[in-house]
Write a protein that holds these residues in place. Structure first.
Motif, PDB file in Angstrom:
ATOM      1  N   MET A   1       4.197   8.785  -0.442  1.00  0.00           N
ATOM      2  CA  MET A   1       3.279   8.897  -1.550  1.00  0.00           C
ATOM      3  C   MET A   1       3.715   8.027  -2.724  1.00  0.00           C
ATOM      4  SD  MET A   1       0.693  10.837  -1.082  1.00  0.00           S
ATOM      5  CE  MET A   1       0.093  12.369  -1.632  1.00  0.00           C
ATOM      6  N   ASP A   2       5.017   7.784  -2.849  1.00  0.00           N
ATOM      7  CA  ASP A   2       5.505   6.967  -3.955  1.00  0.00           C
ATOM      8  C   ASP A   2       5.002   5.531  -3.862  1.00  0.00           C
ATOM      9  OD1 ASP A   2       6.850   9.137  -4.963  1.00  0.00           O
ATOM     10  OD2 ASP A   2       8.754   8.604  -4.016  1.00  0.00           O
ATOM     11  N   ASP A   3       4.589   5.111  -2.665  1.00  0.00           N
ATOM     12  CA  ASP A   3       4.086   3.752  -2.477  1.00  0.00           C
ATOM     13  C   ASP A   3       2.655   3.580  -2.982  1.00  0.00           C
ATOM     14  OD1 ASP A   3       6.477   3.001  -1.308  1.00  0.00           O
ATOM     15  OD2 ASP A   3       5.774   3.384   0.725  1.00  0.00           O
ATOM     16  N   VAL A   4       2.019   4.669  -3.397  1.00  0.00           N
ATOM     17  CA  VAL A   4       0.641   4.621  -3.877  1.00  0.00           C
ATOM     18  C   VAL A   4       0.643   4.894  -5.379  1.00  0.00           C
ATOM     19  CG1 VAL A   4      -1.674   5.594  -3.673  1.00  0.00           C
ATOM     20  CG2 VAL A   4      -0.221   5.437  -1.651  1.00  0.00           C
ATOM     21  N   SER A   5       0.301   3.861  -6.142  1.00  0.00           N
ATOM     22  CA  SER A   5       0.251   3.993  -7.599  1.00  0.00           C
ATOM     23  C   SER A   5      -0.828   4.990  -8.007  1.00  0.00           C
ATOM     24  CB  SER A   5      -0.047   2.619  -8.204  1.00  0.00           C
ATOM     25  OG  SER A   5      -0.302   2.733  -9.579  1.00  0.00           O
ATOM     26  N   ASP A   6      -0.561   5.757  -9.039  1.00  0.00           N
ATOM     27  CA  ASP A   6      -1.546   6.717  -9.533  1.00  0.00           C
ATOM     28  C   ASP A   6      -2.765   6.022 -10.123  1.00  0.00           C
ATOM     29  OD1 ASP A   6       0.219   8.699  -8.812  1.00  0.00           O
ATOM     30  OD2 ASP A   6       0.897   9.108 -10.845  1.00  0.00           O
ATOM     31  N   VAL A   7      -2.558   4.842 -10.695  1.00  0.00           N
ATOM     32  CA  VAL A   7      -3.630   4.131 -11.398  1.00  0.00           C
ATOM     33  C   VAL A   7      -3.651   2.660 -11.008  1.00  0.00           C
ATOM     34  CG1 VAL A   7      -4.475   3.403 -13.677  1.00  0.00           C
ATOM     35  CG2 VAL A   7      -3.475   5.680 -13.398  1.00  0.00           C
ATOM     36  N   ASP A   8      -4.851   2.164 -10.744  1.00  0.00           N
ATOM     37  CA  ASP A   8      -5.078   0.729 -10.574  1.00  0.00           C
ATOM     38  C   ASP A   8      -6.494   0.454 -11.073  1.00  0.00           C
ATOM     39  OD1 ASP A   8      -4.944  -1.947  -9.952  1.00  0.00           O
ATOM     40  OD2 ASP A   8      -5.214  -1.656  -7.799  1.00  0.00           O
ATOM     41  N   ILE A   9      -6.581   0.032 -12.351  1.00  0.00           N
ATOM     42  CA  ILE A   9      -7.892  -0.233 -12.945  1.00  0.00           C
ATOM     43  C   ILE A   9      -7.878  -1.567 -13.671  1.00  0.00           C
ATOM     44  CG2 ILE A   9      -8.488   2.211 -13.173  1.00  0.00           C
ATOM     45  CD1 ILE A   9      -7.910   1.917 -16.224  1.00  0.00           C
ATOM     46  N   ASP A  10      -9.080  -2.120 -13.831  1.00  0.00           N
ATOM     47  CA  ASP A  10      -9.258  -3.374 -14.554  1.00  0.00           C
ATOM     48  C   ASP A  10      -9.426  -3.108 -16.044  1.00  0.00           C
ATOM     49  OD1 ASP A  10      -9.098  -4.951 -12.275  1.00  0.00           O
ATOM     50  OD2 ASP A  10     -11.257  -5.041 -11.970  1.00  0.00           O
ATOM     51  N   VAL A  11      -9.681  -4.181 -16.758  1.00  0.00           N
ATOM     52  CA  VAL A  11     -10.003  -4.134 -18.184  1.00  0.00           C
ATOM     53  C   VAL A  11     -11.478  -4.455 -18.324  1.00  0.00           C
ATOM     54  CG1 VAL A  11      -9.562  -5.231 -20.414  1.00  0.00           C
ATOM     55  CG2 VAL A  11      -7.671  -4.798 -18.844  1.00  0.00           C
ATOM     56  N   VAL A  46     -13.646   2.210  -2.722  1.00  0.00           N
ATOM     57  CA  VAL A  46     -13.004   2.955  -1.625  1.00  0.00           C
ATOM     58  C   VAL A  46     -12.659   2.006  -0.485  1.00  0.00           C
ATOM     59  CG1 VAL A  46     -13.280   4.803   0.068  1.00  0.00           C
ATOM     60  CG2 VAL A  46     -14.148   5.110  -2.262  1.00  0.00           C
ATOM     61  N   ASP A  47     -13.564   1.087  -0.166  1.00  0.00           N
ATOM     62  CA  ASP A  47     -13.315   0.114   0.902  1.00  0.00           C
ATOM     63  C   ASP A  47     -12.079  -0.738   0.613  1.00  0.00           C
ATOM     64  OD1 ASP A  47     -15.533   1.028   2.263  1.00  0.00           O
ATOM     65  OD2 ASP A  47     -16.828  -0.652   1.659  1.00  0.00           O
ATOM     66  N   GLU A  48     -11.824  -1.035  -0.664  1.00  0.00           N
ATOM     67  CA  GLU A  48     -10.638  -1.835  -1.020  1.00  0.00           C
ATOM     68  C   GLU A  48      -9.347  -1.038  -0.915  1.00  0.00           C
ATOM     69  OE1 GLU A  48     -10.352  -4.445  -4.229  1.00  0.00           O
ATOM     70  OE2 GLU A  48     -12.420  -5.165  -4.073  1.00  0.00           O
ATOM     71  N   VAL A  49      -9.413   0.251  -1.208  1.00  0.00           N
ATOM     72  CA  VAL A  49      -8.226   1.107  -1.203  1.00  0.00           C
ATOM     73  C   VAL A  49      -7.861   1.555   0.212  1.00  0.00           C
ATOM     74  CG1 VAL A  49      -7.295   3.291  -2.063  1.00  0.00           C
ATOM     75  CG2 VAL A  49      -8.742   1.896  -3.539  1.00  0.00           C
ATOM     76  N   GLU A  50      -8.866   1.720   1.056  1.00  0.00           N
ATOM     77  CA  GLU A  50      -8.692   2.270   2.401  1.00  0.00           C
ATOM     78  C   GLU A  50      -7.607   1.579   3.243  1.00  0.00           C
ATOM     79  OE1 GLU A  50     -11.711   3.932   5.733  1.00  0.00           O
ATOM     80  OE2 GLU A  50     -12.152   1.934   4.958  1.00  0.00           O
ATOM     81  N   LEU A  56      -0.317   3.240   5.305  1.00  0.00           N
ATOM     82  CA  LEU A  56       0.719   4.216   4.979  1.00  0.00           C
ATOM     83  C   LEU A  56       0.533   5.547   5.718  1.00  0.00           C
ATOM     84  CD1 LEU A  56       0.896   3.537   1.149  1.00  0.00           C
ATOM     85  CD2 LEU A  56       2.581   2.860   2.879  1.00  0.00           C
ATOM     86  N   LYS A  57      -0.505   5.601   6.566  1.00  0.00           N
ATOM     87  CA  LYS A  57      -0.825   6.796   7.354  1.00  0.00           C
ATOM     88  C   LYS A  57      -1.094   8.021   6.476  1.00  0.00           C
ATOM     89  CE  LYS A  57       1.629   5.351  11.547  1.00  0.00           C
ATOM     90  NZ  LYS A  57       1.250   4.005  11.463  1.00  0.00           N
TER      91      LYS A  57
END
Length: 115
Positions: A1-11, A46-50, A56-57
């Motif tokens: 889970m540590d490999d998945v950042s809590d936040v990834d957003i643009d400006v 969602v398609d980009e994150v999947e 990471l299973k």
């Protein structure tokens, strides 16, 4: 889970999704916030994150979406609206996650108004 950042957003102004991610081995779940200007639909995000989550299973469920206005110069974030496909995210959860990530921001607010 540590490999998945809590936040990834643009400006700027863009659509966002709130995703519940679960590690099937430990059964630990956490929410993540994702939002990108380049994505015209919530499903595109969602398609980009999947692929990363699959690699990471980890299992996931998009629990809703909305919109974000992210102003770096003023250090403000406004969360509002909903996703036609996934429904309205719990903006209070997204706000809490963003406040943890952007600790030096002046204002991170949310509203159930608007689209």
């Amino acid at each position: 889970m540590d490999d998945v950042s809590d936040v990834d957003i643009d400006v700027g102004r863009f659509k966002y999704v709130l995703i519940a991610v679960t590690d099937p081995k430990t059964r630990v779940t956490k929410h993540i916030v994702r939002g990108y200007i380049r994505c015209h639909f919530h499903g595109d995000i969602v398609d980009e994150v999947e692929p990363q989550l699959n690699r990471l299973k980890l299992t996931y469920d998009c629990v809703g979406g909305g919109r974000i206005v992210h102003n770096v110069e003023e250090k403000t974030i406004l969360i509002f609206g909903y996703s036609q496909g996934f429904g309205k995210a719990d903006h209070s959860i997204a706000s809490k996650i963003l406040k943890e990530h952007y600790k030096d921001y002046e204002s991170i607010t949310w509203s159930d108004e608007g689209y």
